[in-house]
Motif scaffolding. Sequence first.
Motif, PDB file in Angstrom:
ATOM      1  N   ALA A  85       0.826  -1.202   0.000  1.00  0.00           N
ATOM      2  CA  ALA A  85       0.000   0.000   0.000  1.00  0.00           C
ATOM      3  C   ALA A  85       0.863   1.256   0.000  1.00  0.00           C
ATOM      4  N   LEU A  86       2.001   1.197   0.702  1.00  0.00           N
ATOM      5  CA  LEU A  86       2.888   2.360   0.753  1.00  0.00           C
ATOM      6  C   LEU A  86       3.456   2.669  -0.634  1.00  0.00           C
ATOM      7  N   TRP A  87       3.872   1.625  -1.336  1.00  0.00           N
ATOM      8  CA  TRP A  87       4.427   1.840  -2.674  1.00  0.00           C
ATOM      9  C   TRP A  87       3.356   2.363  -3.620  1.00  0.00           C
ATOM     10  N   GLN A  88       2.154   1.821  -3.524  1.00  0.00           N
ATOM     11  CA  GLN A  88       1.068   2.303  -4.369  1.00  0.00           C
ATOM     12  C   GLN A  88       0.778   3.779  -4.084  1.00  0.00           C
ATOM     13  N   ALA A  89       0.804   4.143  -2.798  1.00  0.00           N
ATOM     14  CA  ALA A  89       0.560   5.539  -2.441  1.00  0.00           C
ATOM     15  C   ALA A  89       1.638   6.451  -3.015  1.00  0.00           C
ATOM     16  N   MET A  90       2.870   5.950  -3.032  1.00  0.00           N
ATOM     17  CA  MET A  90       3.969   6.760  -3.578  1.00  0.00           C
ATOM     18  C   MET A  90       3.813   6.969  -5.084  1.00  0.00           C
ATOM     19  N   THR A  91       3.182   6.008  -5.774  1.00  0.00           N
ATOM     20  CA  THR A  91       2.980   6.152  -7.216  1.00  0.00           C
ATOM     21  C   THR A  91       1.787   7.024  -7.559  1.00  0.00           C
ATOM     22  N   GLY A  92       0.967   7.376  -6.548  1.00  0.00           N
ATOM     23  CA  GLY A  92      -0.145   8.290  -6.784  1.00  0.00           C
ATOM     24  C   GLY A  92      -1.481   7.637  -7.019  1.00  0.00           C
ATOM     25  N   SER A  93      -1.550   6.308  -6.981  1.00  0.00           N
ATOM     26  CA  SER A  93      -2.832   5.636  -7.166  1.00  0.00           C
ATOM     27  C   SER A  93      -2.787   4.245  -6.547  1.00  0.00           C
ATOM     28  N   MET A  94      -3.965   3.724  -6.226  1.00  0.00           N
ATOM     29  CA  MET A  94      -4.085   2.383  -5.678  1.00  0.00           C
ATOM     30  C   MET A  94      -4.525   1.425  -6.787  1.00  0.00           C
ATOM     31  N   ASP A  95      -3.855   0.280  -6.863  1.00  0.00           N
ATOM     32  CA  ASP A  95      -4.176  -0.672  -7.926  1.00  0.00           C
ATOM     33  C   ASP A  95      -5.612  -1.174  -7.820  1.00  0.00           C
ATOM     34  N   GLU A  96      -6.003  -1.549  -6.618  1.00  0.00           N
ATOM     35  CA  GLU A  96      -7.347  -2.108  -6.423  1.00  0.00           C
ATOM     36  C   GLU A  96      -7.802  -1.883  -4.995  1.00  0.00           C
ATOM     37  N   MET A  97      -9.030  -1.442  -4.841  1.00  0.00           N
ATOM     38  CA  MET A  97      -9.634  -1.248  -3.526  1.00  0.00           C
ATOM     39  C   MET A  97     -11.030  -1.850  -3.538  1.00  0.00           C
TER      40      MET A  97
END
Length: 268
Positions: A85-97
């Motif tokens: 989740a931290l890496w996804q947040a750093m990229t600016g979007s979440m893959d799946e929620m």
Amino acid sequence: MSSRDADTVPVDPVGGTDAPPPRRRRGGRVVVVVLVVLAVFAALLVLVETVGRGIAERNVADSIERSLPEGVEGEVRVEIIGFSALWQAMTGSMDEMVATAPELLVNGVPVDVTVTAYGVPLAEGATLERGEAEASIDGDAVDEIAASQGITGGLTLGEGTVAYEDETTFLGIPIGFSITAEPEAAGDRVLLRPVAADISAGGGSFDASGLVDGVLGGDPVPICVADRLPEGVELSGIEVEPDRVTVRLEASGLPLVEETLATTGTCG
């Protein structure tokens, strides 16, 4: 002195008594230290990831609950899917929620809702890549919704069919009728395809399927639902069972702003 003592000669260690002690291998210790540091670092990353993911999920769930429209209430649970989740947040979007609300109340009617969003942007006003929603309503709730929409007759759910029953009066004679149709999702509308009809009058009944085919020509009856959905959201599926109706929705490229979500489509 015995002969054994006379024959015994002391022997110094190799290199003499002044030789330095053998050097201990430090490479093994270094490897152990490195492994311990890596293990601690990995444990900290897992802890931070777990705590951070949990906090993010709770914050999103709280935000959804605060944003529920008037007349809608219930507990929402959110799960962030993916490696980090931290890496996804750093990229600016979440893959799946995935957001679930198994006991959501919509104007007092219980609804089981699951929403899955892909490519969820973290920036305000950005565009959602794709979203899917599934809402399941039991038979009693379907009757309540029908009554709220002015449908006074009873609805009977079957395997892939919905039957509507009502009664009217013709020339002072009470006439009851029942029409069975198969619902089909078609984007901004529901298509009701009549498959059977029955009319009863004066204690007798007769099959009116031929009459229905003649009047409607076998074509489905369209019911627009665009004005009940946010603009850009379409109906993708309807599944009818004897005790439950499940509706599926989908959307792509949906801007995540309050104005867009509050704006419904139109029925032309």
